[in-house]
Design a protein around this motif. Sequence first.
Motif, PDB file in Angstrom:
ATOM      1  N   SER A 217      17.456 -11.949  -2.595  1.00 35.22           N
ATOM      2  CA  SER A 217      17.949 -13.317  -2.756  1.00 35.22           C
ATOM      3  C   SER A 217      17.570 -14.203  -1.584  1.00 35.22           C
ATOM      4  O   SER A 217      17.301 -15.380  -1.763  1.00 35.22           O
ATOM      5  N   TYR A 218      17.580 -13.647  -0.373  1.00 30.47           N
ATOM      6  CA  TYR A 218      17.324 -14.535   0.761  1.00 30.47           C
ATOM      7  C   TYR A 218      15.884 -14.992   0.803  1.00 30.47           C
ATOM      8  O   TYR A 218      15.597 -16.088   1.294  1.00 30.47           O
ATOM      9  N   GLU A 220      14.132 -15.520  -1.982  1.00 32.90           N
ATOM     10  CA  GLU A 220      14.111 -16.559  -3.015  1.00 32.90           C
ATOM     11  C   GLU A 220      14.686 -17.859  -2.443  1.00 32.90           C
ATOM     12  O   GLU A 220      14.117 -18.934  -2.629  1.00 32.90           O
ATOM     13  N   ALA A 221      15.810 -17.737  -1.727  1.00 34.83           N
ATOM     14  CA  ALA A 221      16.418 -18.936  -1.140  1.00 34.83           C
ATOM     15  C   ALA A 221      15.453 -19.611  -0.182  1.00 34.83           C
ATOM     16  O   ALA A 221      15.334 -20.834  -0.155  1.00 34.83           O
ATOM     17  N   LEU A 224      12.853 -21.479  -1.985  1.00 35.58           N
ATOM     18  CA  LEU A 224      13.378 -22.736  -2.528  1.00 35.58           C
ATOM     19  C   LEU A 224      13.654 -23.767  -1.438  1.00 35.58           C
ATOM     20  O   LEU A 224      14.017 -24.898  -1.729  1.00 35.58           O
ATOM     21  N   LYS A 225      13.518 -23.361  -0.173  1.00 38.02           N
ATOM     22  CA  LYS A 225      13.598 -24.328   0.912  1.00 38.02           C
ATOM     23  C   LYS A 225      12.226 -24.897   1.216  1.00 38.02           C
ATOM     24  O   LYS A 225      12.090 -25.765   2.067  1.00 38.02           O
ATOM     25  N   GLY A 226      11.191 -24.362   0.550  1.00 36.25           N
ATOM     26  CA  GLY A 226       9.838 -24.823   0.805  1.00 36.25           C
ATOM     27  C   GLY A 226       9.136 -24.059   1.908  1.00 36.25           C
ATOM     28  O   GLY A 226       8.158 -24.538   2.471  1.00 36.25           O
ATOM     29  N   HIS A 236      10.664 -13.914   7.213  1.00 35.97           N
ATOM     30  CA  HIS A 236      11.870 -13.559   6.466  1.00 35.97           C
ATOM     31  C   HIS A 236      11.881 -12.114   5.981  1.00 35.97           C
ATOM     32  O   HIS A 236      12.871 -11.422   6.132  1.00 35.97           O
ATOM     33  N   ASN A 240      13.429  -7.754   7.985  1.00 34.18           N
ATOM     34  CA  ASN A 240      14.314  -6.874   7.235  1.00 34.18           C
ATOM     35  C   ASN A 240      13.678  -5.540   6.936  1.00 34.18           C
ATOM     36  O   ASN A 240      14.364  -4.588   6.583  1.00 34.18           O
TER      37      ASN A 240
ATOM     38  N   LEU B  52      17.230 -24.455 -11.856  1.00 31.92           N
ATOM     39  CA  LEU B  52      16.092 -24.027 -11.044  1.00 31.92           C
ATOM     40  C   LEU B  52      14.815 -24.750 -11.464  1.00 31.92           C
ATOM     41  O   LEU B  52      13.923 -24.973 -10.646  1.00 31.92           O
ATOM     42  N   LEU B  55      13.601 -27.524  -9.490  1.00 33.66           N
ATOM     43  CA  LEU B  55      12.841 -27.209  -8.292  1.00 33.66           C
ATOM     44  C   LEU B  55      11.444 -26.738  -8.663  1.00 33.66           C
ATOM     45  O   LEU B  55      10.690 -26.267  -7.825  1.00 33.66           O
ATOM     46  N   TYR B  57      10.912 -24.136 -10.335  1.00 35.93           N
ATOM     47  CA  TYR B  57      10.958 -22.692 -10.102  1.00 35.93           C
ATOM     48  C   TYR B  57      11.509 -21.985 -11.322  1.00 35.93           C
ATOM     49  O   TYR B  57      12.484 -22.446 -11.928  1.00 35.93           O
ATOM     50  N   ARG B  59      12.617 -17.970 -12.427  1.00 35.99           N
ATOM     51  CA  ARG B  59      12.803 -16.615 -11.903  1.00 35.99           C
ATOM     52  C   ARG B  59      11.691 -15.718 -12.436  1.00 35.99           C
ATOM     53  O   ARG B  59      11.142 -15.981 -13.511  1.00 35.99           O
ATOM     54  N   PRO B  60      11.361 -14.631 -11.703  1.00 34.44           N
ATOM     55  CA  PRO B  60      10.311 -13.726 -12.176  1.00 34.44           C
ATOM     56  C   PRO B  60      10.587 -13.310 -13.620  1.00 34.44           C
ATOM     57  O   PRO B  60      11.709 -12.971 -13.969  1.00 34.44           O
ATOM     58  N   ARG B  85       5.868 -26.773  -2.995  1.00 34.70           N
ATOM     59  CA  ARG B  85       6.410 -26.315  -1.720  1.00 34.70           C
ATOM     60  C   ARG B  85       6.793 -27.489  -0.826  1.00 34.70           C
ATOM     61  O   ARG B  85       7.766 -27.427  -0.102  1.00 34.70           O
ATOM     62  N   ARG B  88      10.251 -28.750  -2.347  1.00 30.19           N
ATOM     63  CA  ARG B  88      11.451 -27.918  -2.283  1.00 30.19           C
ATOM     64  C   ARG B  88      12.051 -27.979  -0.889  1.00 30.19           C
ATOM     65  O   ARG B  88      11.351 -27.833   0.102  1.00 30.19           O
ATOM     66  N   GLY B  89      13.350 -28.166  -0.836  1.00 29.92           N
ATOM     67  CA  GLY B  89      14.005 -28.216   0.463  1.00 29.92           C
ATOM     68  C   GLY B  89      13.924 -29.587   1.082  1.00 29.92           C
ATOM     69  O   GLY B  89      14.640 -29.897   2.021  1.00 29.92           O
ATOM     70  N   ALA B 101      24.299 -13.439   0.063  1.00 32.03           N
ATOM     71  CA  ALA B 101      23.017 -12.805  -0.228  1.00 32.03           C
ATOM     72  C   ALA B 101      21.858 -13.727   0.101  1.00 32.03           C
ATOM     73  O   ALA B 101      20.754 -13.269   0.360  1.00 32.03           O
ATOM     74  N   ALA B 102      22.112 -15.036   0.083  1.00 32.60           N
ATOM     75  CA  ALA B 102      21.015 -15.981   0.252  1.00 32.60           C
ATOM     76  C   ALA B 102      20.686 -16.241   1.723  1.00 32.60           C
ATOM     77  O   ALA B 102      19.640 -16.793   2.028  1.00 32.60           O
ATOM     78  N   PHE B 103      21.567 -15.853   2.625  1.00 30.19           N
ATOM     79  CA  PHE B 103      21.224 -15.948   4.041  1.00 30.19           C
ATOM     80  C   PHE B 103      20.530 -14.661   4.460  1.00 30.19           C
ATOM     81  O   PHE B 103      20.957 -13.559   4.094  1.00 30.19           O
ATOM     82  N   ASN B 104      19.457 -14.802   5.218  1.00 27.16           N
ATOM     83  CA  ASN B 104      18.741 -13.639   5.712  1.00 27.16           C
ATOM     84  C   ASN B 104      19.582 -12.956   6.787  1.00 27.16           C
ATOM     85  O   ASN B 104      19.904 -13.568   7.803  1.00 27.16           O
ATOM     86  N   PRO B 116      14.451 -25.819   6.833  1.00 24.11           N
ATOM     87  CA  PRO B 116      13.829 -26.797   5.930  1.00 24.11           C
ATOM     88  C   PRO B 116      13.293 -28.006   6.691  1.00 24.11           C
ATOM     89  O   PRO B 116      12.192 -28.481   6.404  1.00 24.11           O
ATOM     90  N   MET B 164      25.534 -23.014   3.899  1.00 23.93           N
ATOM     91  CA  MET B 164      24.399 -23.152   3.004  1.00 23.93           C
ATOM     92  C   MET B 164      24.273 -24.601   2.538  1.00 23.93           C
ATOM     93  O   MET B 164      23.160 -25.121   2.380  1.00 23.93           O
ATOM     94  N   MET B 167      22.572 -26.442   5.145  1.00 24.23           N
ATOM     95  CA  MET B 167      21.137 -26.162   5.105  1.00 24.23           C
ATOM     96  C   MET B 167      20.452 -27.036   4.048  1.00 24.23           C
ATOM     97  O   MET B 167      19.346 -27.519   4.254  1.00 24.23           O
TER      98      MET B 167
END
Lengths: 320, 597
Positions: A217-218, A220-221, A224-226, A236, A240, B52, B55, B57, B59-60, B85, B88-89, B101-104, B116, B164, B167
């Motif tokens: 997910s991160y 993908e996120a 989506l931030k470009g 990224h 990991n 999505l 954007l 986008y 999903r796969p 690209r 986005r953001g 989950a979306a934060f690394n 961004p 988030m 962000m």
Amino acid sequence: MTASLWVTRLIAGRIASAVFTLFLVSLAVFAVSLLMGGDAAEAILGQSATPEALAGLRASMHLDQPAPQRYLGWLIGLLHGDPGTSLVTGRPIGGMIAPRLANSLLLAGLTALVSVPVALTLGILAAVKRGGTFDRVVGIATIGIVSVPEFLIATVAVLIFAVTLHWLPALSSLRDVDSIYELLRVFALPVMSLACVTVAQMIRMTRAAVCDALTSSYVEAARLKGVPPRRLVLGHALPNAIGPIANAVALSLSALLGGVIVIEVIFNYPGVARLMVDAVATRDMPLVQTVAMIFSASYLVLVTTADIVAILANPRLRHQ
Amino acid sequence: MTALVRLSGLQIAACKDGGVTSIVRDIDLCVEAGEVLALIGESGSGKTTIALALLGYARPGCRITGGEIEVAGHRIDRMDEAALRTLRGRVVAYVAQSAAAAFNPMLTIMRQVIEPALVHGLMDRAAAETKARGLFRALALPDPDTVGDRYPHQVSGGQLQRLMAAMALITDPALVIFDEPTTALDVTTQIEVLKAFKTVVRDLGTTAVYVSHDLAVVAQIADRICVLRGGTVQEQGKADQILHAPAHAYSRALVGAAAPRVPAEPIAMPPPAPGEAPLLELRDIVAGYGGLDANGRPKACILDKVSLTIRRGRTLGVIGESGSGKSTLARVVAGLHSAAQGYVNLNGVPLASRIADRSREDLRRVQLVFQNADTALNPAMRVGQTVGRPLTFFHGLRGRTRAAEVARLFDLVRLPAAIADRLPGELSGGQKQRVNLARALAARPDLLLCDEVTSALDPVVAEAVLDLLVDLRRELGVAYMFITHDIERVRAIADDVMVLYGGCQMELADARALGSGPHHPYSRLLMASVPHLKAGWLETTMDPFAPVPGQAGATADGCRFFSRCALAMPGTCDLVRPASLVADDRLIACHRELAEL
Ligand code: SF4
């Protein structure tokens, strides 16, 4: 401060458990050598030896002492850097091993130097282009290579490059090496044969680790931030994957330890592994034990290092 | 006004196993500048997929196959990956459902929040960091100056969700997409996050698309609502109209499911014979993880002196947020987790603490229904077989009699008997949960432990499962321990309610007494945090986080709720464990007098 203390304790724990494992290994090695050792005195003197001669030799080799006492003596000797004397040559084992060990380390080191960068690059590229032609070619090639044993690769390589083409020497004797060019010629075949197997494994594991991170997910996120693709992978996904990759490298390099035995024998390379093979043939138990301990210790060093790298790379462990 | 966002004829398809199935069809939508549009629907309605697409986008496995997508003058459907690209953001930003989950996990928060701005070259690092800290402040994050130096695992879920949002907002995007941003949060956290979102969206005049399945949440933040089902628009209109005068039948069903449930008719049970032991009795249960200390308490204590009784045929609702220990409670009763102290009695006879030591009869009487039917059912076994196995195990049924009993059970949970030959993968979520229930009922238990059995289901389906539970109770006379985080559900189904917080019992009350008379401050907070299906409710509800000065944390012996309690009395509450105040229909663990609550 408490955080770094915590990490220090975590790492100290890993090291302590590695040392403890090594201790268990020493027990096992000693026990096995007891089982397969037979009577070294008899082996040396032969069938026709008189009982008196046998008894005398046993006493001088401390073979008449009870096993625990012999084990302790051996362990203390090892800790002092004195693994005893060879039963066959009567020379101190330390002196026999040292130059051989240097040779083996040179071989393993060169192989690692070649294989790690190649493997990481190919593994990461395959993960980035997963599903594409490049990925598929790399995948098929690695599976193909993994499934061929190294002695076959080595033999075929010798047949092609040494016997048919005469480009490279078939045996890797270090005696007449006097230039970098000679060195490269001598090492080319053994390093290549060894690297094949380790590289293939490392590529597969690196690809899996990076793929895992790239489908998270991160990532993908971040997309989506470009965030551009290169930064997505290097900034990224890769951080990991460090833990798993370190483990993959450690495991592959430890597989190298097994490969070294085969390769040294095939190329008649004067390394520690061939020394061990010779020692087994002549029932030179102290020598076998010492080399076995060296192999186990190297394995533990590799795995523990990978563990520590993974701990240091992970903020969840670093900042509890 | 001109539309900032325009979708027309949007088509999205999923490519699976060589075939192509259309998952989103003919979507026409507009969002005007400064407006918040909510996309509402159940899982599979295509709401996230549509969001999505804004954007560019998919999903796969999915592909945008047709239609026009225009955001702030950019024709997104005509752009290639490189052009997207740069958009986005910067022009369109995204707030994901699970910020956790979306934060690394490997990078600091600040690095990710300002990313961004940096990748689009909008500001230098120092300016971006200053702006981020300003946003942290606007989003009411604690420690706005230092929170950025931490790693994601070091802050709470509610804070991550707001980080988030920071962000997303750092680049002043024309459009922000919120994708179920509060769904994964506890109610009391959700309200805090919602308030923060609403404030910044209003103050910055942000245009937003807010994706949610929860109509009551959407009512607080949306100007317009678009109801989706099966990848098509059912109805769209002003929020007021959809909430109060829904035209489409499906919208009406959604509004109906979101309205507070009418509590079930109390079921008349014969009064217990004098001296009859309760069905289930727990006394001073202490449970947790890690070794025991000198007092026999586990290192990480999950349940701390919990006592309860359930009489035959009655329902006890257990309510608590994540980390309250409610699931551990069910596991202790089921024998999956051994308590360190205390005892569990079934019909007055102590139950073995480990499931392996329980008799077959004890196993039969207490059955656990798991939260997630997806993982509880064996995917390789036909569901008739899954339900039949306990029949053989507990009652020795085989062959024709077993098949007949399986059919009867499916009938009981309102499933067609033909379903017995299917695999779990072929069933919908609601059907799987019914099979899960039938499996538990096959044992003919006296007590069903229902652990969040409706929380993974869509609202309309969840309502139907709740109805079923009420009916089953009437028909079979089973007792329930109904565990949930949703106080409205508990109120509708339970006879008694226990409120857990941090592993401690805060209140034990008659369900009908909830909402009137004195309550524990935490129960009040819970009740006040459930969103109402009414615009403007968010502004009028009490502020659950009214700052309480100088209230750090309590000692291990103090009240668990101390740090969040508006009525706390430092010097007492943080040091001494409160005793229970007893009124005729409730027990409240608090140092205050009943009259003050
Ligand atoms: S005991 Fe004190 S801190 Fe705890 S709920 Fe009551 S008033 Fe609040």
